[in-house]
Write a protein that holds these residues in place. Sequence first.
Motif, mmCIF file in Angstrom:
data_model
loop_
_atom_site.group_PDB
_atom_site.id
_atom_site.type_symbol
_atom_site.label_atom_id
_atom_site.label_comp_id
_atom_site.label_asym_id
_atom_site.label_seq_id
_atom_site.Cartn_x
_atom_site.Cartn_y
_atom_site.Cartn_z
ATOM 1 N N GLY A 83 5.003 18.967 120.988
ATOM 2 C CA GLY A 83 4.656 19.765 119.671
ATOM 3 C C GLY A 83 3.214 20.481 119.652
ATOM 4 N N LEU A 84 1.815 19.314 120.447
ATOM 5 C CA LEU A 84 1.049 19.317 119.848
ATOM 6 C C LEU A 84 0.646 20.665 120.966
ATOM 7 C CD1 LEU A 84 -2.595 18.979 119.237
ATOM 8 C CD2 LEU A 84 -2.619 17.494 121.530
ATOM 9 N N ALA A 85 1.248 20.661 122.308
ATOM 10 C CA ALA A 85 0.720 21.972 123.194
ATOM 11 C C ALA A 85 1.727 23.455 123.137
ATOM 12 C CB ALA A 85 1.493 21.426 124.459
ATOM 13 N N GLY A 86 1.992 23.496 121.926
ATOM 14 C CA GLY A 86 2.709 24.594 121.065
ATOM 15 C C GLY A 86 2.104 25.448 119.662
ATOM 16 N N ARG A 87 1.345 24.085 119.144
ATOM 17 C CA ARG A 87 0.435 24.281 117.954
ATOM 18 C C ARG A 87 -1.220 25.035 119.196
ATOM 19 N NH1 ARG A 87 4.140 21.511 116.634
ATOM 20 N NH2 ARG A 87 4.356 21.672 113.937
ATOM 21 N N LEU A 88 -1.199 24.145 120.235
ATOM 22 C CA LEU A 88 -2.776 24.999 120.499
ATOM 23 C C LEU A 88 -2.887 26.272 121.099
ATOM 24 C CD1 LEU A 88 -3.593 21.688 122.859
ATOM 25 C CD2 LEU A 88 -5.515 22.122 121.125
ATOM 26 N N VAL A 89 -1.424 26.428 121.625
ATOM 27 C CA VAL A 89 -1.500 28.045 121.915
ATOM 28 C C VAL A 89 -1.471 28.660 121.027
ATOM 29 C CG1 VAL A 89 0.816 29.384 122.794
ATOM 30 C CG2 VAL A 89 0.851 27.513 124.362
ATOM 31 N N ARG A 90 -1.132 28.469 119.473
ATOM 32 C CA ARG A 90 -1.355 29.030 118.505
ATOM 33 C C ARG A 90 -2.493 29.158 118.235
ATOM 34 N NH1 ARG A 90 2.437 26.474 114.342
ATOM 35 N NH2 ARG A 90 0.744 27.677 113.232
ATOM 36 N N ALA A 91 -2.830 27.882 118.302
ATOM 37 C CA ALA A 91 -4.667 28.121 118.303
ATOM 38 C C ALA A 91 -5.421 29.020 119.413
ATOM 39 C CB ALA A 91 -5.773 26.621 118.296
ATOM 40 N N PRO A 115 -5.200 8.005 119.075
ATOM 41 C CA PRO A 115 -4.522 9.410 119.236
ATOM 42 C C PRO A 115 -4.921 9.977 120.234
ATOM 43 C CG PRO A 115 -6.191 9.704 117.275
ATOM 44 C CD PRO A 115 -6.863 8.250 118.665
ATOM 45 N N HIS A 116 -5.736 9.963 121.500
ATOM 46 C CA HIS A 116 -5.016 10.302 122.983
ATOM 47 C C HIS A 116 -4.246 9.729 123.348
ATOM 48 C CE1 HIS A 116 -8.655 13.105 123.965
ATOM 49 N NE2 HIS A 116 -9.329 12.061 122.212
ATOM 50 N N VAL A 117 -4.233 8.176 123.352
ATOM 51 C CA VAL A 117 -3.134 7.445 124.326
ATOM 52 C C VAL A 117 -1.812 8.119 123.577
ATOM 53 C CG1 VAL A 117 -2.562 4.841 123.925
ATOM 54 C CG2 VAL A 117 -4.583 5.380 124.151
ATOM 55 N N ALA A 118 -1.661 7.965 121.868
ATOM 56 C CA ALA A 118 -0.247 8.689 121.725
ATOM 57 C C ALA A 118 0.111 10.373 122.493
ATOM 58 C CB ALA A 118 -0.615 9.028 120.455
ATOM 59 N N GLY A 119 -1.093 10.616 122.904
ATOM 60 C CA GLY A 119 -0.792 12.173 123.483
ATOM 61 C C GLY A 119 -0.858 13.246 122.375
ATOM 62 N N LEU A 148 -3.686 21.584 113.023
ATOM 63 C CA LEU A 148 -4.480 20.337 114.004
ATOM 64 C C LEU A 148 -5.425 19.686 112.711
ATOM 65 C CD1 LEU A 148 -3.487 21.991 116.148
ATOM 66 C CD2 LEU A 148 -4.964 20.528 117.668
ATOM 67 N N VAL A 149 -6.281 18.630 112.871
ATOM 68 C CA VAL A 149 -7.083 17.899 111.785
ATOM 69 C C VAL A 149 -8.149 17.604 113.137
ATOM 70 C CG1 VAL A 149 -5.046 17.365 110.156
ATOM 71 C CG2 VAL A 149 -6.746 14.842 111.922
ATOM 72 N N ASN A 150 -8.868 17.212 112.158
ATOM 73 C CA ASN A 150 -10.511 17.161 113.134
ATOM 74 C C ASN A 150 -10.676 15.384 112.604
ATOM 75 O OD1 ASN A 150 -14.164 16.958 112.797
ATOM 76 N ND2 ASN A 150 -13.100 17.147 114.908
ATOM 77 N N SER A 201 -6.749 16.931 116.527
ATOM 78 C CA SER A 201 -5.442 15.773 116.703
ATOM 79 C C SER A 201 -4.117 16.381 116.052
ATOM 80 C CB SER A 201 -5.144 14.310 116.711
ATOM 81 O OG SER A 201 -6.040 14.257 115.130
ATOM 82 N N TYR A 202 -3.055 15.651 116.503
ATOM 83 C CA TYR A 202 -1.830 16.891 115.887
ATOM 84 C C TYR A 202 -0.717 15.473 116.470
ATOM 85 C CZ TYR A 202 3.043 18.064 114.798
ATOM 86 O OH TYR A 202 4.228 17.788 113.832
ATOM 87 N N GLY A 203 -0.193 15.057 114.544
ATOM 88 C CA GLY A 203 0.847 14.225 114.760
ATOM 89 C C GLY A 203 1.214 12.464 115.360
#
Length: 203
Positions: free
Chosen positions: A36-44, A104-108, A166-168, A177-179
């Motif tokens: 879900g984060l990967a898709g959002r990064l592609v959009r960003a 957040p990084h540990v959650a991917g 995403l939020v900073n 991060s997202y999620g």
Amino acid sequence: MTILLSDPAVHAIRVHDNGDPLVPLSFAPGVLVRSGLAGRLVRARAALPDAVDLLVVEGHRSVAGQRAIIAEYSARLRVLHPDADEAELTRLYSRFVAPVAVAPHVAGAAVDLTLVDSDGAELWLGTPIDATPEQSGGACFFDADVDPTARRNRTVLAAALTGAGLVNYPTEWWHWSYGDRYWALLSGADHAVYGPVESTVPA
Ligand SMILES: C[C@@H](N)C(=O)N[C@H](C)C(=O)O
């Protein structure tokens, strides 16, 4: 006021993991994030101005990796703040690295990233990625008083990433991060959708 990752309000957020897998980020070799984060990064990335791109330097991190950063930075903080108790040390280190339980990084769910031009050269955002508050004199904070070029580039980065959901983390201009729990707290979501996850890909 900045809410730190060590704030009890972050820990209080419930996690209902939606099971999104860790996937390789198509434009960042070696970086794994939740799908879900990967898709959002592609959009960003698509929302950035012409000839500007994202350079993602880190996504998913192991628990051991998170602990190692905490240990290393805490050791430096103990020298700078010899009278600080454990609660104060946790508050201080969480300006730069998240407590494991809410990481957040540990959650991917998080990436550390910057902007590059069409030649792949990094744009100026005011500090190197991973400059601590001490090393950068506070310029690592997203809202710090940085020079006009860095401010303009931070604004470009934020527009693309917030537009994609995403939020900073306000103490680090490069961490988004997202999620995760921090995302849920800031975005007003009822719960986090990503909790800690282990990668099955060999490091
Ligand atoms: C250590 C730094 N690159 C980082 O990832 N910080 C955030 C806050 C984290 O640990 O999640």
